[in-house]
Design a protein around this motif. Sequence first.
Motif, short mmCIF file in Angstrom:
data_model
loop_
_atom_site.label_atom_id
_atom_site.label_comp_id
_atom_site.label_asym_id
_atom_site.label_seq_id
_atom_site.Cartn_x
_atom_site.Cartn_y
_atom_site.Cartn_z
N PRO A 22 0.84 -1.19 0.00
CA PRO A 22 0.00 0.00 0.00
C PRO A 22 0.88 1.25 0.00
O PRO A 22 1.97 1.26 0.59
N ARG A 23 0.44 2.28 -0.65
CA ARG A 23 1.20 3.52 -0.80
C ARG A 23 1.66 4.09 0.55
O ARG A 23 2.84 4.44 0.70
N GLY A 24 0.77 4.18 1.52
CA GLY A 24 1.13 4.74 2.82
C GLY A 24 2.25 3.96 3.48
O GLY A 24 3.19 4.54 4.04
N ALA A 25 2.19 2.64 3.40
CA ALA A 25 3.24 1.79 3.99
C ALA A 25 4.54 1.93 3.21
O ALA A 25 5.63 1.94 3.80
N ALA A 26 4.44 2.04 1.89
CA ALA A 26 5.64 2.21 1.07
C ALA A 26 6.36 3.51 1.45
O ALA A 26 7.59 3.53 1.59
N TYR A 27 5.60 4.58 1.64
CA TYR A 27 6.20 5.85 2.06
C TYR A 27 6.80 5.74 3.45
O TYR A 27 7.93 6.17 3.69
N ALA A 28 6.06 5.16 4.38
CA ALA A 28 6.52 5.06 5.77
C ALA A 28 7.79 4.22 5.88
O ALA A 28 8.65 4.50 6.72
#
Length: 171
Positions: A22-28
């Motif tokens: 997921p995008r949010g996890a990839a960023y984090a």
Amino acid sequence: MSSADEILDIVDENDQVVGQSPRGAAYARGLRHRCAFIQVRDTAGRLFVHRRTATKLVFPSLYDMWVGGVVGAGETYDEAALREAEEELGVSGLPSPEFLFKFLYDDGAGRTWWSAVYEVRCDLPVNPQVEEVAWHDFLPEEEVERRLSRWEWVPDGLDAYERLRAFRAGG
């Protein structure tokens, strides 16, 4: 679905898919993914410039001389470039953006993505997404150059802009 839930392909240093997240996890977690950068010019040759909204996951409220964004899982750079340009500009029927080059952006602090750079001419009246764009205008390139030191720009966009100048100069 929120943008943080969007599924992205995770890629290695050679831009080969090694997983999904997921995008949010990839960023984090600082996972390398793919992005498309599209430089948009109007019929007079002016550049589309905008200020990102304060709700953006990355680089909120900063200025940008590109439209674009992440490449979704299973999506090609070309597909993402057209989709993102039409979404952010609020148009349909845009010609396919022309691919120029690709580079690996890495800020050394956990933000890294493969970046495909495109250009397109937009002859259509724009109606940018209010969720993405807080302010916009088409500015002559000389004006953009003057504002480079005055406005706070997205760092990956500045990097792409410098690389595009070098690319056009034959470097």
